[in-house]
Design an enzyme around this catalytic site. Structure first.
Site, PDB file in Angstrom:
ATOM      1  N   LYS A 250      13.631  51.467  34.182  1.00 24.59           N
ATOM      2  CA  LYS A 250      13.604  52.639  34.685  1.00 24.59           C
ATOM      3  C   LYS A 250      12.431  53.302  35.383  1.00 24.59           C
ATOM      4  CE  LYS A 250      10.355  54.201  31.680  1.00 24.59           C
ATOM      5  NZ  LYS A 250       9.059  55.180  32.237  1.00 24.59           N
TER       6      LYS A 250
ATOM      7  N   ASP B 187      10.898  55.075  24.549  1.00 24.64           N
ATOM      8  CA  ASP B 187      11.661  54.670  25.917  1.00 24.64           C
ATOM      9  C   ASP B 187      12.997  54.151  25.534  1.00 24.64           C
ATOM     10  OD1 ASP B 187      10.058  56.123  27.410  1.00 24.64           O
ATOM     11  OD2 ASP B 187       9.125  54.272  28.332  1.00 24.64           O
TER      12      ASP B 187
ATOM     13  N   LEU C 294       7.579  51.002  33.727  1.00 27.96           N
ATOM     14  CA  LEU C 294       8.878  50.840  33.983  1.00 27.96           C
ATOM     15  C   LEU C 294       9.713  50.572  32.978  1.00 27.96           C
ATOM     16  CD1 LEU C 294       8.193  48.412  37.167  1.00 27.96           C
ATOM     17  CD2 LEU C 294       8.846  50.886  37.159  1.00 27.96           C
ATOM     18  N   GLY C 295       9.177  50.705  31.561  1.00 19.76           N
ATOM     19  CA  GLY C 295       9.845  50.566  30.505  1.00 19.76           C
ATOM     20  C   GLY C 295      10.402  49.051  30.342  1.00 19.76           C
ATOM     21  N   GLY C 296       9.780  48.132  30.886  1.00 19.15           N
ATOM     22  CA  GLY C 296      10.523  46.765  30.923  1.00 19.15           C
ATOM     23  C   GLY C 296      10.548  46.352  29.250  1.00 19.15           C
ATOM     24  N   GLY C 297       9.529  46.481  28.491  1.00 22.73           N
ATOM     25  CA  GLY C 297       9.491  45.944  27.053  1.00 22.73           C
ATOM     26  C   GLY C 297      10.642  46.967  26.130  1.00 22.73           C
TER      27      GLY C 297
ATOM     28  N   ALA D 237       3.357  48.693  33.701  1.00 27.01           N
ATOM     29  CA  ALA D 237       3.773  49.201  34.845  1.00 27.01           C
ATOM     30  C   ALA D 237       4.247  50.610  34.655  1.00 27.01           C
ATOM     31  CB  ALA D 237       4.694  48.484  35.741  1.00 27.01           C
TER      32      ALA D 237
END
Length: 281
Positions: free
Chosen positions: A8, A135, A98-101, A96
């Site tokens: 995101k 998130d 970006l909410g990857g986890g 980052a």
């Protein structure tokens, strides 16, 4: 079962006030982007649960990975959940904003629900996700959302999707630069006496630059000046709007599709991980 957890970005991020529980009330808009990890979950025929991670490095042991926290959180709700083998290939860098986890965790909940026919509806899965990370609930729904509270209170923004569907997005993250949430918050002075993000989004997209602000940028740009340079370059390349995502260190630019096609981001931003793609609306 194989799923593709996407990232995101944040359109604006206001830190409104410090809470009694030590967290902050925020206001931000989250939109999904088609940059994904790869997540496979299969029943553990040997009865031994495990997580195997490949791709970009993840700096935490398996038991602390949000994916396994999601498995355990589902098991607390559904006691008879079988043991699983989880294979996670990381394309999205950590640290980052970006909410990857968080996305990996949310997609784990979604996949377990489908794989084992658990019968959980989306509000129930979002409630499980809330206990993993602020998130995480967003990715259960994966549509443009206004997020408030700690980020877990969500309100759909359907009109925003129709606006963003006309644009493309570019994301640039310096390889060796990560930003901790603590560092990002350290330089922010909370304020709730200003125009709301929803009101700012009512301006023309060309006016977002003057009105739509990520409160973390000022402190993060001082700590990691590379991120500020990337944002300036995004505007020099002709983007409609650029900002840091979340608490950084990735920076995104929103472009007209024709403009984006002419730009070679890997050459312009050496030493960075780059992605160009579309919004998930």
């Amino acid at each position: 079962m194989v799923v593709f957890p996407n990232i995101k970005i944040n359109l604006g991020l206001q830190v409104l006030r410090k809470r009694d529980d030590g967290y902050h009330d925020i206001s931000t808009v989250m939109i999904g982007v088609d940059w994904t990890d790869v997540l496979e979950i299969v029943p553990a025929l040997d009865g031994v649960e495990k997580l195997v991670v490949s791709g970009l490095p993840v700096n935490c042991p398996p038991e602390k990975n949000l994916v396994m926290k999601a498995v355990n959180a589902v098991r607390e709700r559904v006691v008879k959940l079988p043991e699983v083998h989880v294979f996670l290939h990381k394309n999205v860098p950590d640290g980052a904003g970006l909410g990857g986890g968080s996305s990996d965790a949310a997609f784990t909940i979604l996949a377990l629900n489908e794989l084992f026919d658990l019968g959980l509806n989306r509000p129930e899965m979002a409630d499980i996700a809330t206990h993993i990370g602020s998130d995480c609930p967003f990715f259960i729904y994966n549509i443009p959302m206004l997020a408030s509270g700690r980020g877990e209170i969500l309100e759909p923004l359907h009109d925003l999707g129709s606006i963003l569907s006309k644009f493309k997005v570019a994301i640039v993250k310096p390889v060796d630069v990560s930003v901790s949430t603590a560092v990002a918050y350290a330089g922010v002075i909370p304020s709730d006496n200003r125009q709301s993000i929803v009101e700012c989004l009512k301006y023309k997209t060309t006016d977002w630059r003057k009105n739509l602000v990520n409160d973390f940028e000022e402190s993060v740009f001082k700590h990691c000046p590379e991120t500020g340079v990337i944002k300036d370059k995004m505007y020099a390349l002709g983007c409609v709007y650029a900002a840091m995502s979340g608490s950084g260190s990735a920076v995104f630019g929103i472009f007209e599709p024709e403009a984006l096609e002419r730009i070679e981001f890997e050459k312009i931003f050496p030493g960075c991980v780059c992605h160009t793609g579309s919004f998930i609306v």
